[in-house]
Design a protein around this motif. Structure first.
Motif, PDB file in Angstrom:
ATOM      1  N   TYR A 113       0.845  -1.203   0.000  1.00 50.14           N
ATOM      2  CA  TYR A 113       0.000   0.000   0.000  1.00 50.14           C
ATOM      3  C   TYR A 113       0.876   1.248   0.000  1.00 50.14           C
ATOM      4  CZ  TYR A 113      -4.694  -1.972   0.577  1.00 50.14           C
ATOM      5  OH  TYR A 113      -5.900  -2.610   0.364  1.00 50.14           O
ATOM      6  N   GLY A 114       1.958   1.230   0.793  1.00 48.26           N
ATOM      7  CA  GLY A 114       2.852   2.381   0.820  1.00 48.26           C
ATOM      8  C   GLY A 114       3.514   2.614  -0.525  1.00 48.26           C
ATOM      9  N   LEU A 115       4.061   1.553  -1.115  1.00 49.50           N
ATOM     10  CA  LEU A 115       4.732   1.675  -2.412  1.00 49.50           C
ATOM     11  C   LEU A 115       3.745   2.059  -3.509  1.00 49.50           C
ATOM     12  CD1 LEU A 115       7.280   1.351  -4.127  1.00 49.50           C
ATOM     13  CD2 LEU A 115       6.747  -1.088  -4.325  1.00 49.50           C
ATOM     14  N   ALA A 116       2.559   1.432  -3.499  1.00 44.52           N
ATOM     15  CA  ALA A 116       1.554   1.724  -4.525  1.00 44.52           C
ATOM     16  C   ALA A 116       1.066   3.166  -4.432  1.00 44.52           C
ATOM     17  CB  ALA A 116       0.379   0.755  -4.393  1.00 44.52           C
ATOM     18  N   ALA A 117       0.831   3.636  -3.210  1.00 42.79           N
ATOM     19  CA  ALA A 117       0.362   5.006  -3.026  1.00 42.79           C
ATOM     20  C   ALA A 117       1.412   6.007  -3.504  1.00 42.79           C
ATOM     21  CB  ALA A 117       0.027   5.252  -1.552  1.00 42.79           C
ATOM     22  N   ALA A 118       2.670   5.760  -3.157  1.00 39.14           N
ATOM     23  CA  ALA A 118       3.743   6.661  -3.588  1.00 39.14           C
ATOM     24  C   ALA A 118       3.902   6.639  -5.102  1.00 39.14           C
ATOM     25  CB  ALA A 118       5.056   6.260  -2.913  1.00 39.14           C
ATOM     26  N   THR A 119       3.792   5.447  -5.697  1.00 37.47           N
ATOM     27  CA  THR A 119       3.927   5.313  -7.149  1.00 37.47           C
ATOM     28  C   THR A 119       2.771   5.991  -7.867  1.00 37.47           C
ATOM     29  OG1 THR A 119       5.059   3.185  -6.849  1.00 37.47           O
ATOM     30  CG2 THR A 119       4.184   3.677  -9.041  1.00 37.47           C
ATOM     31  N   LEU A 120       1.553   5.787  -7.369  1.00 41.74           N
ATOM     32  CA  LEU A 120       0.376   6.410  -7.975  1.00 41.74           C
ATOM     33  C   LEU A 120       0.474   7.931  -7.879  1.00 41.74           C
ATOM     34  CD1 LEU A 120      -2.391   6.223  -9.279  1.00 41.74           C
ATOM     35  CD2 LEU A 120      -3.387   5.858  -7.007  1.00 41.74           C
ATOM     36  N   LEU A 125       1.270  13.163 -10.552  1.00 42.17           N
ATOM     37  CA  LEU A 125       2.028  14.413 -10.655  1.00 42.17           C
ATOM     38  C   LEU A 125       2.749  14.516 -11.991  1.00 42.17           C
ATOM     39  CD1 LEU A 125       3.566  14.667  -7.058  1.00 42.17           C
ATOM     40  CD2 LEU A 125       1.757  16.087  -8.031  1.00 42.17           C
ATOM     41  N   ARG A 126       3.250  13.379 -12.499  1.00 39.42           N
ATOM     42  CA  ARG A 126       3.987  13.355 -13.768  1.00 39.42           C
ATOM     43  C   ARG A 126       3.114  13.831 -14.921  1.00 39.42           C
ATOM     44  NH1 ARG A 126       8.550  10.574 -15.511  1.00 39.42           N
ATOM     45  NH2 ARG A 126       8.620  10.010 -17.724  1.00 39.42           N
ATOM     46  N   TYR A 127       1.815  13.545 -14.830  1.00 41.58           N
ATOM     47  CA  TYR A 127       0.900  13.928 -15.902  1.00 41.58           C
ATOM     48  C   TYR A 127       0.046  15.146 -15.539  1.00 41.58           C
ATOM     49  CZ  TYR A 127       2.374   9.565 -17.982  1.00 41.58           C
ATOM     50  OH  TYR A 127       3.147   8.558 -18.515  1.00 41.58           O
ATOM     51  N   GLY A 128       0.541  15.958 -14.609  1.00 42.97           N
ATOM     52  CA  GLY A 128      -0.085  17.245 -14.313  1.00 42.97           C
ATOM     53  C   GLY A 128      -1.255  17.203 -13.360  1.00 42.97           C
ATOM     54  N   GLY A 129      -1.404  16.104 -12.614  1.00 39.41           N
ATOM     55  CA  GLY A 129      -2.501  15.996 -11.657  1.00 39.41           C
ATOM     56  C   GLY A 129      -2.234  16.770 -10.374  1.00 39.41           C
ATOM     57  N   PRO A 130      -3.213  16.808  -9.464  1.00 42.52           N
ATOM     58  CA  PRO A 130      -3.063  17.566  -8.210  1.00 42.52           C
ATOM     59  C   PRO A 130      -2.063  16.909  -7.260  1.00 42.52           C
ATOM     60  CG  PRO A 130      -5.079  16.281  -8.175  1.00 42.52           C
ATOM     61  CD  PRO A 130      -4.524  16.149  -9.556  1.00 42.52           C
ATOM     62  N   GLU A 131      -1.445  17.710  -6.433  1.00 37.09           N
ATOM     63  CA  GLU A 131      -0.487  17.200  -5.450  1.00 37.09           C
ATOM     64  C   GLU A 131      -1.237  16.875  -4.161  1.00 37.09           C
ATOM     65  OE1 GLU A 131       3.809  18.340  -3.406  1.00 37.09           O
ATOM     66  OE2 GLU A 131       2.976  19.553  -5.024  1.00 37.09           O
ATOM     67  N   LEU A 132      -1.457  15.592  -3.924  1.00 38.37           N
ATOM     68  CA  LEU A 132      -2.166  15.114  -2.749  1.00 38.37           C
ATOM     69  C   LEU A 132      -1.228  14.253  -1.902  1.00 38.37           C
ATOM     70  CD1 LEU A 132      -5.515  13.998  -4.462  1.00 38.37           C
ATOM     71  CD2 LEU A 132      -5.080  16.137  -3.231  1.00 38.37           C
ATOM     72  N   PRO A 133      -1.474  14.130  -0.608  1.00 36.83           N
ATOM     73  CA  PRO A 133      -0.629  13.287   0.238  1.00 36.83           C
ATOM     74  C   PRO A 133      -0.764  11.818  -0.154  1.00 36.83           C
ATOM     75  CG  PRO A 133      -2.552  14.023   1.460  1.00 36.83           C
ATOM     76  CD  PRO A 133      -2.533  14.808   0.178  1.00 36.83           C
ATOM     77  N   TRP A 134       0.307  11.046   0.063  1.00 37.19           N
ATOM     78  CA  TRP A 134       0.283   9.632  -0.308  1.00 37.19           C
ATOM     79  C   TRP A 134      -0.798   8.864   0.435  1.00 37.19           C
ATOM     80  CZ3 TRP A 134       0.901   5.699   3.176  1.00 37.19           C
ATOM     81  CH2 TRP A 134       1.481   6.004   4.410  1.00 37.19           C
ATOM     82  N   SER A 135      -1.114   9.311   1.652  1.00 34.62           N
ATOM     83  CA  SER A 135      -2.120   8.615   2.452  1.00 34.62           C
ATOM     84  C   SER A 135      -3.494   8.652   1.789  1.00 34.62           C
ATOM     85  CB  SER A 135      -2.195   9.218   3.849  1.00 34.62           C
ATOM     86  OG  SER A 135      -2.444  10.620   3.779  1.00 34.62           O
ATOM     87  N   GLY A 136      -3.795   9.723   1.047  1.00 35.39           N
ATOM     88  CA  GLY A 136      -5.072   9.807   0.345  1.00 35.39           C
ATOM     89  C   GLY A 136      -5.175   8.753  -0.748  1.00 35.39           C
ATOM     90  N   TYR A 137      -4.082   8.555  -1.475  1.00 34.72           N
ATOM     91  CA  TYR A 137      -4.072   7.519  -2.500  1.00 34.72           C
ATOM     92  C   TYR A 137      -4.152   6.125  -1.867  1.00 34.72           C
ATOM     93  CZ  TYR A 137      -2.783  11.164  -5.829  1.00 34.72           C
ATOM     94  OH  TYR A 137      -2.790  12.285  -6.622  1.00 34.72           O
TER      95      TYR A 137
END
Length: 466
Positions: A113-120, A125-137
């Motif tokens: 979950y930690g790795l997936a959230a950070a990767t997502l 962010l790479r494609y211009g999306g909003p900057e949200l905390p990893w915990s939300g993902y």
């Protein structure tokens, strides 16, 4: 969702070999291993010899699987390792093993979950999306896994199957492109020589390779939901371990060739996160590299769903055997799934991941690294105990008199697993980020969980016979 429940009935399903193999390979998360674990194996382990570590790990696990599948012909139980150890070594050891199994899968799932959230988050962010905390993902992923886990296992298997086909397709496309174009400096088989395997620190490479197979126990976990389980489970086990080993070995060999035997270690040390994606960009083009990054997210999601299902079936098996809350043993009448155990597992994932988030922990360097290391040690101990249980089970019952299946292979498997465990313990601090304090705490957790489960099992068994 309606609360329709059957009590006292078994799990239902009609999965064949392919469905179970999909679940097992999904838990192994091939792209996660090739994109995440392989660079560390190369940089900290045995460099260009890393592909051979996957083959060695596969051989060890195939040896283990001989006795494991032989015993599966006489048992069909959603508890897998726990059920086998309980039958072979007794209730106390079995409950200790159940505790270790729950710890293993809870830890590895939280780590992913930690790795997936950070990767997502990085992909968004790479494609211009909003900057949200990893915990939300992480919460979003937990919710999606929870919904699929609540339903029948065959729905999850179909989702995993689609994701897995695309994932392995991309890995094979990269491998073929490197081999067809001759790599960076030509094609050679140096990676598979004994000298290459034994160079550097083969123990580090081997423990990462073994960790990449975590989840293959699922072949027996889904025995109650399989067609002809006494045939399906053994065949699925051999197919899964062999397929995982070959995919890992070929893909990692291609990554080594993409940089060259003499240069790949330096490349992995300089850019461990982007090594595989750089190879894809060189040999498949920039768009393929972007697709691989997205596929890494789906690979991690597939692993999350597979581990969720594994934990749920352990909770169900324990409750059904009288060692957990009775509600966890309920089966949904329409879906045929242990839905309440699924809800409980979803809640536990929120608590574990949430604790790291509240503490301000890094999702990769701490959540992923620490808990993946803990899971590696715990699963090795579980498999060694299972091999010992197989030997004692057949010696006591005489149900299988084939020496290779009931004696020789399980003993060899136990010895190999103990040797690998010793290697892992020697390098455990490296696996969890270099801190022996953290390493000692995590190892203590493994010991305490097993002892607590064993004591609880002995007390419960004593009470039942009183």
């Amino acid at each position: 969702m309606s609360e329709q429940v059957e009590r006292g009935s078994g799990l239902r399903g009609s999965m064949g070999v392919a469905g179970i193999v999909f679940l097992v390979i999904a838990a192994a998360a091939p792209l996660t291993s090739i994109g995440g674990a392989l660079p560390m194996m190369i940089a900290l382990g045995n460099g260009a010899g890393s592909p051979s570590a996957y083959l060695v790990a596969a051989v060890v696990l195939l040896l283990f699987s001989v006795g494991y599948t032989a015993m599966s012909r006489h048992m069909v139980d959603a508890g897998a390792f726990y059920a086998y150890i309980r039958r072979g070594l007794g209730a106390a050891c079995g409950l200790g093993a159940a505790g270790l199994a729950l710890l293993t899968y809870t830890a590895i799932q939280a780590a992913i979950y930690g790795l997936a959230a950070a990767t997502l988050r990085e992909v968004v962010l790479r494609y211009g999306g909003p900057e949200l905390p990893w915990s939300g993902y992480a919460l979003l992923l937990i919710a999606l896994v929870g919904v699929l886990g609540y339903r029948n296992i065959e729905l999850g298997a179909k989702v995993l199957g689609v994701l897995l086909v695309v994932e392995i397709g991309m890995i094979l496309a990269l491998s073929i492109a490197v081999l067809v174009r001759g790599g960076a400096h030509g094609i050679d088989t140096e990676s598979f020589t004994p000298a290459a395997f034994l160079s550097g620190s083969p123990g580090v490479a081997l423990m990462c390779a073994i960790a990449s197979f975590i989840g293959f126990e699922a072949t027996a976990l889904y025995g109650e939901e399989a067609r002809q389980p006494r045939r399906t489970v053994p065949l699925a086990t051999y197919v899964a371990v062999t397929a995982i080993g070959l995919v890992y070995a070929i893909a990692s060999w291609a990554v080594v060739l993409a940089f060259g035997d003499d240069e790949v270690t330096a490349a992995a040390s300089a850019d461990p996160v982007g090594l595989t994606f750089t190879a894809a960009e060189r040999f498949l083009g920039g768009p393929a590299s972007d697709v691989l990054r997205i596929m890494l997210v789906t690979s991690l999601f597939a692993a999350l769903l597979a581990f969720h299902n594994a934990i749920v079936r352990y909770l169900y098996a324990l409750a059904r055997d009288g060692f957990g809350h009775i509600a966890l043993g309920h089966i949904h009448i329409r879906h045929g799934s242990p839905h309440k155990a699924s809800i409980a597992q979803t809640v536990s994932a929120v608590l574990v991941v949430g604790a790291f988030a509240v503490a301000g922990a890094d999702p990769v360097r701490q959540l992923f690294t620490w808990l993946a290391g803990l899971a590696t040690v715990a699963i090795l101990i579980l498999m060694a105990l299972t091999s010992a249980a197989v030997v004692l089970f057949f010696r006591r019952t005489g149900l299988d008199r084939r020496w290779w299946h009931s004696r020789i292979a399980p003993v060899l498997g136990t010895g190999c697993l103990l040797l690998v465990t010793a290697m892992v313990l020697r390098n455990f601090a490296i696996l969890v980020g270099g801190s022996w304090i953290v390493a000692d705490i995590l190892l203590a957790v493994v010991g305490v969980v097993f002892v607590f489960g064993a004591v609880a099992g002995r007390v419960t068994a004593g009470a039942r016979h009183a």
